[in-house]
Design a protein around this motif. Structure first.
Motif, PDB file in Angstrom:
ATOM      1  N   TYR A 228       3.199  -5.963 -13.703  1.00  0.00           N
ATOM      2  CA  TYR A 228       2.954  -5.041 -12.642  1.00  0.00           C
ATOM      3  C   TYR A 228       3.797  -5.448 -11.365  1.00  0.00           C
ATOM      4  N   TYR A 229       3.666  -6.563 -11.097  1.00  0.00           N
ATOM      5  CA  TYR A 229       4.328  -7.154  -9.573  1.00  0.00           C
ATOM      6  C   TYR A 229       5.924  -6.825  -9.687  1.00  0.00           C
ATOM      7  N   LEU A 230       6.431  -6.914 -11.155  1.00  0.00           N
ATOM      8  CA  LEU A 230       7.907  -7.032 -11.213  1.00  0.00           C
ATOM      9  C   LEU A 230       8.529  -5.443 -11.445  1.00  0.00           C
ATOM     10  N   THR A 231       7.533  -4.609 -11.426  1.00  0.00           N
ATOM     11  CA  THR A 231       7.739  -3.193 -11.758  1.00  0.00           C
ATOM     12  C   THR A 231       8.185  -2.571 -10.400  1.00  0.00           C
ATOM     13  N   ASP A 232       9.419  -1.865 -10.744  1.00  0.00           N
ATOM     14  CA  ASP A 232       9.859  -1.084  -9.352  1.00  0.00           C
ATOM     15  C   ASP A 232       9.274   0.201  -9.440  1.00  0.00           C
ATOM     16  N   MET A 233       8.239   0.333  -8.629  1.00  0.00           N
ATOM     17  CA  MET A 233       7.466   1.640  -8.646  1.00  0.00           C
ATOM     18  C   MET A 233       8.072   2.687  -7.989  1.00  0.00           C
ATOM     19  N   GLU A 234       8.900   2.606  -6.976  1.00  0.00           N
ATOM     20  CA  GLU A 234       9.519   3.581  -6.471  1.00  0.00           C
ATOM     21  C   GLU A 234      10.713   4.204  -7.284  1.00  0.00           C
ATOM     22  N   GLY A 235      11.457   3.165  -7.775  1.00  0.00           N
ATOM     23  CA  GLY A 235      12.484   3.474  -8.980  1.00  0.00           C
ATOM     24  C   GLY A 235      12.002   4.010 -10.047  1.00  0.00           C
ATOM     25  N   THR A 236      10.760   3.641 -10.473  1.00  0.00           N
ATOM     26  CA  THR A 236       9.939   4.429 -11.705  1.00  0.00           C
ATOM     27  C   THR A 236       9.744   5.753 -11.505  1.00  0.00           C
ATOM     28  N   LEU A 237       9.068   6.089 -10.024  1.00  0.00           N
ATOM     29  CA  LEU A 237       9.005   7.588  -9.649  1.00  0.00           C
ATOM     30  C   LEU A 237      10.131   8.351  -9.622  1.00  0.00           C
ATOM     31  N   ARG A 238      11.037   7.470  -8.999  1.00  0.00           N
ATOM     32  CA  ARG A 238      12.236   8.375  -8.904  1.00  0.00           C
ATOM     33  C   ARG A 238      13.145   8.847 -10.295  1.00  0.00           C
ATOM     34  N   GLU A 239      12.976   7.874 -11.338  1.00  0.00           N
ATOM     35  CA  GLU A 239      13.381   8.232 -12.501  1.00  0.00           C
ATOM     36  C   GLU A 239      12.618   9.178 -13.034  1.00  0.00           C
ATOM     37  N   ALA A 240      11.387   9.205 -12.883  1.00  0.00           N
ATOM     38  CA  ALA A 240      10.557  10.426 -13.760  1.00  0.00           C
ATOM     39  C   ALA A 240      10.889  11.701 -12.881  1.00  0.00           C
ATOM     40  N   GLY A 241      11.272  11.900 -11.899  1.00  0.00           N
ATOM     41  CA  GLY A 241      11.629  13.174 -11.240  1.00  0.00           C
ATOM     42  C   GLY A 241      10.927  13.386  -9.752  1.00  0.00           C
ATOM     43  N   PHE A 242      10.065  12.388  -9.394  1.00  0.00           N
ATOM     44  CA  PHE A 242       9.393  12.545  -8.377  1.00  0.00           C
ATOM     45  C   PHE A 242      10.184  12.417  -7.150  1.00  0.00           C
ATOM     46  N   VAL A 243       9.977  13.358  -5.912  1.00  0.00           N
ATOM     47  CA  VAL A 243      10.522  13.125  -4.590  1.00  0.00           C
ATOM     48  C   VAL A 243       9.508  12.709  -3.652  1.00  0.00           C
ATOM     49  N   ASN A 244      10.018  12.537  -2.585  1.00  0.00           N
ATOM     50  CA  ASN A 244       9.078  12.234  -1.163  1.00  0.00           C
ATOM     51  C   ASN A 244       8.145  11.062  -1.464  1.00  0.00           C
ATOM     52  N   THR A 245       8.757  10.125  -2.090  1.00  0.00           N
ATOM     53  CA  THR A 245       7.822   9.018  -2.469  1.00  0.00           C
ATOM     54  C   THR A 245       7.453   8.182  -1.046  1.00  0.00           C
ATOM     55  N   LYS A 246       6.379   8.004  -0.821  1.00  0.00           N
ATOM     56  CA  LYS A 246       5.726   7.183   0.504  1.00  0.00           C
ATOM     57  C   LYS A 246       4.883   6.023   0.080  1.00  0.00           C
ATOM     58  N   SER A 247       4.675   5.062   0.797  1.00  0.00           N
ATOM     59  CA  SER A 247       3.769   3.994   0.381  1.00  0.00           C
ATOM     60  C   SER A 247       3.135   3.476   1.608  1.00  0.00           C
ATOM     61  N   ILE A 248       2.053   3.429   1.604  1.00  0.00           N
ATOM     62  CA  ILE A 248       0.964   2.766   2.828  1.00  0.00           C
ATOM     63  C   ILE A 248       0.139   2.003   2.385  1.00  0.00           C
ATOM     64  N   LEU A 249      -0.244   1.056   3.289  1.00  0.00           N
ATOM     65  CA  LEU A 249      -1.504  -0.024   3.019  1.00  0.00           C
ATOM     66  C   LEU A 249      -2.533   0.842   3.171  1.00  0.00           C
ATOM     67  N   THR A 250      -3.562   1.007   2.428  1.00  0.00           N
ATOM     68  CA  THR A 250      -4.827   2.016   2.828  1.00  0.00           C
ATOM     69  C   THR A 250      -5.971   0.997   2.942  1.00  0.00           C
ATOM     70  N   ASP A 251      -5.684  -0.138   2.627  1.00  0.00           N
ATOM     71  CA  ASP A 251      -6.723  -1.240   3.117  1.00  0.00           C
ATOM     72  C   ASP A 251      -5.950  -2.704   3.074  1.00  0.00           C
TER      73      ASP A 251
END
Ligand SMILES: C[S@@+](CC[C@H](N)C(=O)[O-])C[C@H]1O[C@@H](n2cnc3c(N)ncnc32)[C@H](O)[C@@H]1O
Length: 369
Positions: free
Chosen positions: A334-357
């Motif tokens: 999990y730690y080594l997975t590039d989440m933004e890249g995974t989302l982008r490759e699936a076709g997603f746009v407007n990726t945002k990430s925030i610490l919610t806690d």
């Protein structure tokens, strides 16, 4: 980008009234929203909860420390001891924090929850191999009544440890859930022209906590909780039956989130909360791709999970991170997975990430219109 018109189906504060009787008094309070919620840009919001100095903790990924801990855990006699210690620490920490773990578990196990299994279980499901892995100190992983009966106490305890200055586990849970819902709401308002959320899917809904929060936040939406464990779903349905019936009743589906068999373009919002750290990378990629297929154009995906950049996680003591790794076999992947890249490759746009806690990030993304 111009903001879409306000959503019409958000509830006032997103906080459910569907909390077990023993803790109802505490949860009727409106939760404190944490400071970052006013921010609209991910980079500024990230600063509101303290980040660590590293991309990920030293004990995760390919570092020497991580390899050493993994090697220790793979030594069977040591693992057997760790598993027992991890379980003991989990239960005793929860009970010290006034979460009646054993009482809550017993209440489920002596109930008629077992009746729900037949109506919910899909016998044709082929479970992915990784789902049979022992984890969370359960030999059968999530495929057991004990894991399902203990899930609510375990989640509350995790939230309590995450927000230690909350006055109770319930308050900690409400704060973290409210921030997560707020992040979803802000993202959808900002990026979706369809604005109204009619259909929501909660993939990896476990015993239905996240699903109920979604249903409370979006009271006019049709909400579906989906999980691969029929035991967890049976507990979810059992708990829901014991509550005051809601207008937007929740549907529960036993399926693999990687390949649900549900029709394409059928949801406006998909949430995957606290699931990905339990999955190997190939499953993470499949879950994201399947979410993309299931969402309508303009639909939003919300992933919530451990933040690799959390200071609180980075600073876990050696004993605690060793125990954590021993109960979470896919944490390194999990730690080594590039989440933004995974989302982008699936076709997603407007990726945002925030610490919610202090421990968790919420990553949101949109299916292009
Ligand atoms: C930690 S629990 C999720 C907690 C819940 N979403 C919440 O916020 O309270 C993780 C859940 O993901 C489920 N899960 C893991 N892999 C899955 C998959 N491929 N499809 C559906 N559910 C999955 C597990 O059975 C488990 O119930």
């Amino acid at each position: 980008m111009a903001l879409s018109p306000p959503l019409t189906n958000f509830s006032a504060n997103g906080i459910g009234n569907a909390i077990p009787t023993t803790r109802r008094r505490l949860t009727t309070r409106r939760p404190r929203l944490l400071p970052h919620m006013a921010a609209s840009d991910s980079s500024s919001s990230l600063g509101s909860f303290e980040q660590g100095r590293l991309e990920r903790p030293k004990w995760a990924g390919h570092t020497p420390l991580s390899r050493l801990v993994s090697a220790l855990i793979s030594f069977k006699p040591f693992y057997s001891i760790l598993k027992l210690v991890a379980r003991h620490v989990l239960i005793s920490t929860a009970e010290k924090n006034n979460i009646p773990w054993r009482e809550m578990t017993k209440e489920i196990l002596v109930s008629d929850v077992y009746r729900e299994l037949e109506s919910i279980q899909d016998h044709s499901i082929v479970y992915p191999d990784h789902f049979f892995n022992p984890f969370h100190a359960y030999n059968e992983g999530n495929l057991s009544w004990l894991a399902a009966a203990e899930a609510e106490a375990a989640t509350l305890s995790m939230m309590r440890r995450t927000i230690p200055d909350a006055s109770s586990a319930d308050e900690a849970n409400q704060i973290a859930r409210a921030n997560w819902l707020q992040a979803i709401e802000q993202h959808h308002l900002q990026y979706s022209e369809t604005s109204i959320i009619r259909d929501i899917l909660d993939i990896g809904c476990s015993v239905g906590e996240s699903t109920r929060h979604l249903a409370d936040k979006f009271p006019t939406a049709k909400v579906t909780g989906l999980d691969l464990s029929p035991y967890f779903l049976a507990v979810a349905q059992h708990k829901e039956r014991k509550r005051v019936p809601r207008k937007n009743s929740i549907s529960w589906i036993h399926a693999n989130g990687e390949n649900t068999g549900l029709p394409s373009d059928s949801f406006d919002l998909i949430s995957i909360a606290f699931v990905l750290h339990e999955c190997p990378e190939r499953a993470i990629v499949n879950l994201v791709r399947e979410a993309f297929r299931l969402l309508r154009p303009g639909g939003s995906l919300a992933l919530t999970d451990i933040s690799p950049k959390s200071k609180m996680i980075e600073e876990l003591s050696p004993v605690l991170f060793t125990l954590l790794k021993s109960t979470e076999p896919f944490l390194d992947e999990y730690y080594l997975t590039d989440m933004e890249g995974t989302l982008r490759e699936a076709g997603f746009v407007n990726t945002k990430s925030i610490l919610t806690d202090p421990r968790h990030m919420t990553m949101t993304a949109t299916v292009p219109q």
